[in-house]
Design an enzyme around this catalytic site. Structure first.
Site, PDB file in Angstrom:
ATOM      1  N   GLY A  46       0.852  -1.130   0.083  1.00  0.00           N
ATOM      2  CA  GLY A  46       0.035   0.188   0.134  1.00  0.00           C
ATOM      3  C   GLY A  46       0.908   1.322   0.072  1.00  0.00           C
ATOM      4  O   GLY A  46       1.983   1.225   0.421  1.00  0.00           O
ATOM      5  N   LEU A  89       6.818   1.615   3.905  1.00  0.00           N
ATOM      6  CA  LEU A  89       7.653   2.096   2.770  1.00  0.00           C
ATOM      7  C   LEU A  89       8.416   3.403   3.292  1.00  0.00           C
ATOM      8  O   LEU A  89       9.493   3.724   3.048  1.00  0.00           O
ATOM      9  CB  LEU A  89       7.121   2.328   1.517  1.00  0.00           C
ATOM     10  CG  LEU A  89       6.459   1.157   0.701  1.00  0.00           C
ATOM     11  CD1 LEU A  89       6.207   1.369  -0.514  1.00  0.00           C
ATOM     12  CD2 LEU A  89       7.823  -0.016   0.436  1.00  0.00           C
ATOM     13  N   HIS A 134      -2.101   7.330   7.375  1.00  0.00           N
ATOM     14  CA  HIS A 134      -1.429   8.309   6.733  1.00  0.00           C
ATOM     15  C   HIS A 134      -1.871   9.485   6.219  1.00  0.00           C
ATOM     16  O   HIS A 134      -1.320  10.722   6.259  1.00  0.00           O
ATOM     17  CB  HIS A 134      -0.706   7.564   5.414  1.00  0.00           C
ATOM     18  CG  HIS A 134       0.441   6.851   5.646  1.00  0.00           C
ATOM     19  ND1 HIS A 134       1.569   7.187   6.100  1.00  0.00           N
ATOM     20  CD2 HIS A 134       0.765   5.550   5.183  1.00  0.00           C
ATOM     21  CE1 HIS A 134       2.366   6.148   6.227  1.00  0.00           C
ATOM     22  NE2 HIS A 134       2.044   5.134   5.782  1.00  0.00           N
TER      23      HIS A 134
END
Ligand code: ZN
Length: 166
Positions: A46, A89, A134
């Site tokens: 994602g 990430l 996020h």
């Protein structure tokens, strides 16, 4: 097509609240394509727009069942509980244990700006929660049960001298 730079923890943009996407534009379409390319290039499941430096409510996810694009997503139902490993990430080389709902239902807009609802279980439910966090400037590192751990990558690196050919 394009791979965008992934912002890493410590970058202020990852702590900011994203804005709703009011309408689809050519620029936003390119952004979504680039987000998908970047997610696949980095082997992520994602990616959220702030991770590539854009404060818009856009998320892409692929847990191995094909790409999902969410615009202005919100969680409308959550139930159960799962505790497991999570990575990001934007926090390379680390993982942590996070408890999330086992089942999550979201409402979002698709790339044609049409509303839809979708249910996810297990990894998909975890991805929905992680990526939507996020959009509100939240990182999983603040939700771990016992902090961050290094990934096996470092242990692998230590063997480097013996296996330089591989
Ligand atoms: Zn993340």
């Amino acid at each position: 097509m394009g791979i965008r730079e992934v912002r890493e923890i410590g970058d202020e943009i990852l702590t900011k609240q994203c804005k709703d996407v009011p309408k689809m534009t050519f620029r936003t379409k390119i952004l979504i394509e680039d987000m998908l390319d970047t997610m696949y290039e980095k082997n992520g499941v994602g990616l959220a727009a702030p991770q590539v430096g854009v404060l818009k409510k856009i998320v892409v996810i692929d847990v191995g069942e094909g790409p999902i694009v969410l615009i202005n997503p919100e969680i409308i139902e959550a139930s159960g509980e799962q505790t497991g490993e999570e990575g990001c990430l934007s926090v390379p080389g680390k993982w942590g244990i996070v408890t999330r709902p086992e089942r999550v239902k979201i409402r979002a807009l698709n790339q044609d700006m049409e509303p839809f609802e979708m249910e996810g279980e297990g990894l998909l439910a975890r991805a929905f929660c992680h990526e939507i966090d996020h959009l509100f400037g939240e990182l999983y590192v603040d939700k771990t049960e016992d902090g961050l751990h290094d990934t096996a990558y470092e242990a692998y690196e230590e063997k480097d001298g013996e296996e330089t050919e591989e």
